[in-house]
Design an enzyme around this catalytic site. Structure first.
Site, PDB file in Angstrom:
ATOM      1  N   ASP A  20      58.042  11.770  47.182  1.00  0.00           N
ATOM      2  CA  ASP A  20      57.227  12.248  46.045  1.00  0.00           C
ATOM      3  C   ASP A  20      57.284  13.762  45.876  1.00  0.00           C
ATOM      4  OD1 ASP A  20      56.348   9.784  45.190  1.00  0.00           O
ATOM      5  OD2 ASP A  20      54.450   9.864  46.286  1.00  0.00           O
ATOM      6  N   ARG A 101      42.667  18.309  53.367  1.00  0.00           N
ATOM      7  CA  ARG A 101      42.988  18.807  52.017  1.00  0.00           C
ATOM      8  C   ARG A 101      42.430  20.195  51.715  1.00  0.00           C
ATOM      9  NH1 ARG A 101      46.970  15.665  52.608  1.00  0.00           N
ATOM     10  NH2 ARG A 101      46.744  13.509  51.943  1.00  0.00           N
ATOM     11  N   ASP A 130      42.813  11.975  46.797  1.00  0.00           N
ATOM     12  CA  ASP A 130      43.395  13.254  47.182  1.00  0.00           C
ATOM     13  C   ASP A 130      43.584  14.208  46.004  1.00  0.00           C
ATOM     14  OD1 ASP A 130      43.393  12.963  49.928  1.00  0.00           O
ATOM     15  OD2 ASP A 130      45.248  11.814  49.933  1.00  0.00           O
ATOM     16  N   SER A 182      52.085   3.676  52.688  1.00  0.00           N
ATOM     17  CA  SER A 182      51.814   5.074  52.377  1.00  0.00           C
ATOM     18  C   SER A 182      50.984   5.608  53.544  1.00  0.00           C
ATOM     19  CB  SER A 182      51.035   5.174  51.068  1.00  0.00           C
ATOM     20  OG  SER A 182      50.522   6.473  50.948  1.00  0.00           O
TER      21      SER A 182
HETATM   22  N1  ARG Z   1      41.686   6.521  51.659  1.00  0.00           N
HETATM   23  C1  ARG Z   1      41.752   7.668  52.467  1.00  0.00           C
HETATM   24  C2  ARG Z   1      41.074   8.811  51.785  1.00  0.00           C
HETATM   25  O1  ARG Z   1      40.877   8.777  50.623  1.00  0.00           O
HETATM   26  C3  ARG Z   1      43.134   7.998  52.922  1.00  0.00           C
HETATM   27  C4  ARG Z   1      44.113   8.435  51.891  1.00  0.00           C
HETATM   28  C5  ARG Z   1      45.396   8.689  52.572  1.00  0.00           C
HETATM   29  N2  ARG Z   1      46.507   8.925  51.746  1.00  0.00           N
HETATM   30  C6  ARG Z   1      47.682   8.271  51.915  1.00  0.00           C
HETATM   31  N3  ARG Z   1      48.692   8.692  51.254  1.00  0.00           N
HETATM   32  N4  ARG Z   1      47.809   7.251  52.689  1.00  0.00           N
HETATM   33  O2  ARG Z   1      40.709   9.760  52.420  1.00  0.00           O
END
Ligand code: ARG
Length: 432
Positions: A20, A101, A130, A182
């Site tokens: 990505d 983040r 995210d 992912s």
């Molecule tokens: N659901 C989790 C969150 O919102 C993890 C997100 C992780 N991202 C990924 N690309 N797997 O914090």
């Protein structure tokens, strides 16, 4: 923004080395005519070499790639605040991705300032949390910056279309049998989603987990680990002094080797979608368990009870991308104040997928043996309990007397609890 007015301007891109964000580099340079500076943050994720990631960014068309080791700050500023708040979203998820983040955003904004970039880009999709965290954090740090989210904006409607576009543009595409999941990981754990996990009925295949062994294969003998805390932060394990960062690495190893720390949950994303998520957080969950046990003895009851409620608020706030918000700042002040006396030791027992607190000790412990004991050493004044209960129950006693005088049936509440649910959704009784 249009491609024309952005010519030769710079964009800072949060880069991971994956498909990505690699496509993002090409997309930003070709579609928007921007000069791309990639920023790679080391937050303790698994990788095959950050230099290789940097080389890939440059080969894909980035003008520059900054690799930043963020691990110490991540532990000392972000994971220490999370531990003070025993942060668990929906009581289960220790906020792995949500915590990294804002730190990454801080570095992106710093890079934008240093390099005179007007744009910051990230590779998040339009249906996750995210994107909210990246954009909210960036806007709170510098509202004048503009954000570009190529993955959300591009018209590549599937993974296949994205791979085809990447191949056409000379980007190294992973083999088709690459992981169907992912993944996002850091010091605090690893998040795994997509693939078969999208069916919440399917048991997660054991091979999605890389930090934690299958509890069935864990050692048959339990292991005991003692974590020492100073003002709420781990400072030694089994008597060996170490930094918080080192303690996190150590507990990831120790708890992971005993099969502890797997999470399988359906969680509520901020954008309104329920999603099935698997996590492995051996260090985070074992350290939080120990920390909570120490707070149980060190914090006065009312502080502890109020803290429990505020911990939920803290976790939601951070989950929802509000790391730099004034609410989060105020909550941090409360949490920090409570940690002054959270100093002592907690003994954990790790055994085949479980982590149990089996001992706690502190010079600041409010546990008073002479008040708690039922032995001859008891100093608790049992006679004082009578008057206490009379006054404690008084207002409700007055209420009950009033209702009885009015002819109320005081057992009605028990009956209400026994009635069946009026709405059965047309599906008949629950037992059917
Ligand atoms: N659901 C989790 C969150 O919102 C993890 C997100 C992780 N991202 C990924 N690309 N797997 O914090």
């Amino acid at each position: 923004m249009s491609g024309a007015d952005a010519k030769k301007e710079r964009a800072i891109l949060a880069y991971s080395g994956g498909l990505d964000t690699s496509v993002c580099i090409k997309w930003l340079t070709e579609k928007y005519g921007l000069e791309v500076i990639a920023v790679v943050g080391d937050v303790g994720q698994e990788h095959d070499g950050l230099e290789a990631i940097k080389a890939k960014a440059l080969a894909t068309g980035a003008a520059e790639c900054l690799v930043v080791d963020m691990r110490q700050t991540f532990a000392d500023e972000y994971l220490s605040a999370a531990l003070a708040a025993n942060a668990m979203y929906e009581n289960k998820y220790p906020l792995v991705s949500a915590l990294s983040r804002p730190l990454i955003c801080k570095h992106l904004v710093d890079a934008a300032h240093k390099l005179g970039a007007r744009y910051i880009a990230h590779g998040c999709t339009g249906k996750g949390n995210d994107q909210v965290r990246f954009e909210s954090s960036i806007l709170m740090l510098d509202p004048s910056l503009e954000i570009i989210a190529p993955v959300r904006d591009w018209d590549l409607d599937s993974r296949e279309a994205e791979m085809a576009w990447a191949a056409e543009h000379g980007i190294d595409v992973p083999a088709t049998n690459a992981s169907p999941y992912s993944i996002d990981d850091n010091l605090w754990g690893r998040a795994i989603e997509c693939g078969v996990l999208e069916d919440p009925w399917i048991e997660p295949p054991s091979d999605i987990y890389t930090m934690i062994c299958d509890p069935q294969d864990a050692p048959d003998e339990p292991a005991y680990v003692t974590i020492s805390f100073k003002q709420g932060i781990p400072c030694a394990i089994d008597g060996e002094p170490m930094s918080y960062l080192e303690a996190i690495y150590a507990m990831n190893e120790k708890a992971g080797a005993h099969g502890f720390g797997r999470i399988d949950m359906v969680e509520n994303r901020l954008v309104g979608v329920k999603s099935r998520e698997c996590y492995e957080c051996p260090g985070a969950l074992s350290i939080i368990a120990a920390h909570k046990a120490l707070e149980d003895v060190c914090l006065e009851r009312n502080v502890l009870h109020h803290k429990l409620a505020l911990e939920q608020t803290w976790a939601e706030c951070v989950y929802n991308g509000q790391w730099f918000s004034p609410l989060k700042e105020a909550l941090d002040a409360f949490m920090a104040h409570t940690q002054q006396c959270v100093t002592g030791e907690v003994k954990l027992k790790l055994y085949k997928g479980s982590c149990t607190v089996v001992g706690r000790a502190s010079d600041y412990s409010l546990y008073a043996f002479e008040l708690a004991t039922y032995s001859a050493e008891d100093e608790f004044d049992q006679q004082a309990a009578k008057g206490f209960i009379d006054l404690h129950a008084l207002s409700c006693k007055v209420w009950a007397q009033n209702r009885l005088a009015m002819g109320a049936d005081m057992h009605q509440f028990a009956r209400v609890a026994n009635t069946t649910c009026e709405f059965d959704g047309g599906m008949g009784s629950a037992a059917a």
